[in-house]
Enzyme design. Structure first.
Site, PDB file in Angstrom:
ATOM      1  N   GLN A 123      -8.825  -7.215 -10.550  1.00 43.70           N
ATOM      2  CA  GLN A 123      -9.496  -6.026  -9.994  1.00 43.70           C
ATOM      3  C   GLN A 123      -9.095  -4.778 -10.793  1.00 43.70           C
ATOM      4  O   GLN A 123      -9.937  -3.947 -11.144  1.00 43.70           O
ATOM      5  CB  GLN A 123      -9.116  -5.863  -8.526  1.00 43.70           C
ATOM      6  CG  GLN A 123      -9.494  -4.520  -7.925  1.00 43.70           C
ATOM      7  CD  GLN A 123      -9.238  -4.464  -6.442  1.00 43.70           C
ATOM      8  OE1 GLN A 123     -10.017  -5.010  -5.677  1.00 43.70           O
ATOM      9  NE2 GLN A 123      -8.179  -3.805  -6.013  1.00 43.70           N
ATOM     10  N   GLU A 167      -0.965  -3.971  -8.862  1.00 41.97           N
ATOM     11  CA  GLU A 167      -1.108  -5.021  -9.880  1.00 41.97           C
ATOM     12  C   GLU A 167      -1.266  -6.394  -9.244  1.00 41.97           C
ATOM     13  O   GLU A 167      -1.600  -7.352  -9.930  1.00 41.97           O
ATOM     14  CB  GLU A 167       0.106  -5.023 -10.807  1.00 41.97           C
ATOM     15  CG  GLU A 167       0.131  -3.835 -11.739  1.00 41.97           C
ATOM     16  CD  GLU A 167       1.291  -3.883 -12.724  1.00 41.97           C
ATOM     17  OE1 GLU A 167       2.196  -4.722 -12.531  1.00 41.97           O
ATOM     18  OE2 GLU A 167       1.284  -3.076 -13.662  1.00 41.97           O
ATOM     19  N   LYS A 168      -1.021  -6.506  -7.947  1.00 44.72           N
ATOM     20  CA  LYS A 168      -1.228  -7.781  -7.251  1.00 44.72           C
ATOM     21  C   LYS A 168      -2.648  -8.297  -7.488  1.00 44.72           C
ATOM     22  O   LYS A 168      -2.872  -9.474  -7.708  1.00 44.72           O
ATOM     23  CB  LYS A 168      -0.947  -7.561  -5.761  1.00 44.72           C
ATOM     24  CG  LYS A 168      -1.643  -8.481  -4.798  1.00 44.72           C
ATOM     25  CD  LYS A 168      -0.853  -9.722  -4.578  1.00 44.72           C
ATOM     26  CE  LYS A 168      -1.414 -10.625  -3.515  1.00 44.72           C
ATOM     27  NZ  LYS A 168      -2.818 -10.492  -3.215  1.00 44.72           N
ATOM     28  N   HIS A 170       0.842  -1.215   0.000  1.00 45.97           N
ATOM     29  CA  HIS A 170       0.000   0.000   0.000  1.00 45.97           C
ATOM     30  C   HIS A 170       0.870   1.256   0.000  1.00 45.97           C
ATOM     31  O   HIS A 170       0.563   2.244  -0.668  1.00 45.97           O
ATOM     32  CB  HIS A 170      -0.909   0.028   1.242  1.00 45.97           C
ATOM     33  CG  HIS A 170      -1.861  -1.114   1.336  1.00 45.97           C
ATOM     34  ND1 HIS A 170      -1.690  -2.165   2.213  1.00 45.97           N
ATOM     35  CD2 HIS A 170      -3.002  -1.389   0.662  1.00 45.97           C
ATOM     36  CE1 HIS A 170      -2.686  -3.020   2.089  1.00 45.97           C
ATOM     37  NE2 HIS A 170      -3.495  -2.582   1.150  1.00 45.97           N
TER      38      HIS A 170
HETATM   39  O1  PAF Z   1      -7.918  -3.795  -3.160  1.00 47.89           O
HETATM   40  C1  PAF Z   1      -8.594  -3.445  -2.169  1.00 47.89           C
HETATM   41  O2  PAF Z   1      -8.078  -3.234  -1.080  1.00 47.89           O
HETATM   42  C2  PAF Z   1     -10.091  -3.276  -2.322  1.00 47.89           C
HETATM   43  O3  PAF Z   1     -10.619  -4.217  -3.206  1.00 47.89           O
HETATM   44  C3  PAF Z   1     -10.492  -1.848  -2.741  1.00 47.89           C
HETATM   45  C4  PAF Z   1      -9.947  -1.493  -4.124  1.00 47.89           C
HETATM   46  C5  PAF Z   1     -10.000  -0.845  -1.715  1.00 47.89           C
HETATM   47  C6  PAF Z   1     -12.032  -1.754  -2.817  1.00 47.89           C
HETATM   48  O4  PAF Z   1     -12.614  -2.062  -1.579  1.00 47.89           O
END
Ligand code: PAF
Length: 281
Positions: free
Chosen positions: A153, A148-149, A37
């Protein structure tokens, strides 16, 4: 770093950030922050942005048998990490602020959502797409950054942002890994010490499959070998190991364009995912 928990305060705080003239970047998270993060915050700051991070454990992206209640929540530690990384603002709504009584809208993305984790976790990507759409509307950043992990998504988010004409740049940031190659994930906290050692087999199996495919071996046996390798390491069930088109996520049988190796498998009670880029030579 300012912390806001309702929409009115958020809008005022973002307006204040915009006075500097810098671009605003959104880093959406579900908390339990790790270096993966923080790499998103760093990437935003490297572009000169004021960084808004969000922490919201989104119930609509968890299935009925998934780990919503057990999902790690440690806001104080997350705040310290975000402050040290130079984030300007934390948007931390509760469930009632995000989904007030009467909430009835869902963003559902066809195609790119349907296979892989979409098949293994019904409803998951609609939950992600809905909450990310809301976060983008709430913060109205210039850019938003995602790891990209969670490759599928990222592909789903790129799809609906394009389809809905949302004028925000979506930035993918490479997966951060521990020294032994295991991708950083909040879910790694669930692994026992033995499972954490066994988890190394996932990036290794993908790395071996990538090397085989890039040197011209047939795709199907390379994927089958990765499945065997994971099974031998104690993974199971294995949801998928697949070579897919990097943009559409449709399976590919030969390497003619940039592709992605995707895998998801359980180790004990923990479901791990990982992916690697594969380039035609
Ligand atoms: O990747 C995440 O932590 C979640 O899927 C996100 C993008 C914050 C949406 O809740």
């Amino acid at each position: 770093m300012q912390i806001v928990r309702n929409i009115a305060d958020l809008r005022q705080a973002v307006a204040n950030l915009r006075i500097s003239g810098a671009q605003v970047a959104l880093v959406p998270t579900m908390g339990a922050l790790h270096a993966g993060h923080i790499a998103l915050v760093d990437a935003a700051r490297a572009r000169g942005c004021q960084v808004v991070a969000s922490i919201f454990v989104n119930p609509t992206q968890f299935g009925p048998n998934e780990d919503l209640d057990a999902y790690p929540r440690r806001e104080a530690a997350d705040v310290a990490l975000l402050e040290a990384a130079g984030a300007a603002l934390l948007w931390a709504p509760d469930v009632a602020a995000m989904y007030p009584a009467g909430f009835a809208t869902r963003i559902s993305v066809d195609g790119v959502s349907e296979r892989w984790d979409g098949a293994a976790r019904p409803g998951h990507f609609a939950g992600v797409a809905t909450v990310v759409t809301k976060l983008l509307q709430q913060v109205k950043p210039d850019i938003a950054l995602f790891g990209e992990k969670d490759y599928q998504q990222l592909a789903v988010i790129r799809r609906f942002v394009a389809d809905l004409d949302i004028d925000i740049e979506i930035v993918g940031v490479p997966t951060q890994r521990d020294d032994d190659g295991v991708a950083l994930s909040s879910r790694n906290a669930y692994l026992s010490p033995d499972e954490r050692l066994a988890a190394r087999a996932l990036p290794r199996a993908l790395g071996e499959a990538r090397a085989a495919i890039e040197r011209g071996d047939d795709v199907a046996p390379a994927l089958a070998a990765a499945v065997v390798r994971l099974g031998e390491a104690g993974f199971g069930p294995i949801d998928y190991v697949a070579l897919v088109d990097a943009a559409t996520l449709e399976p590919v049988e030969a390497l003619n364009a940039p592709a992605r190796l995707l895998a998801a498998a359980r180790l004990g009670k923990t479901r791990l995912i990982d992916n690697l880029g594969v380039e035609p030579v």
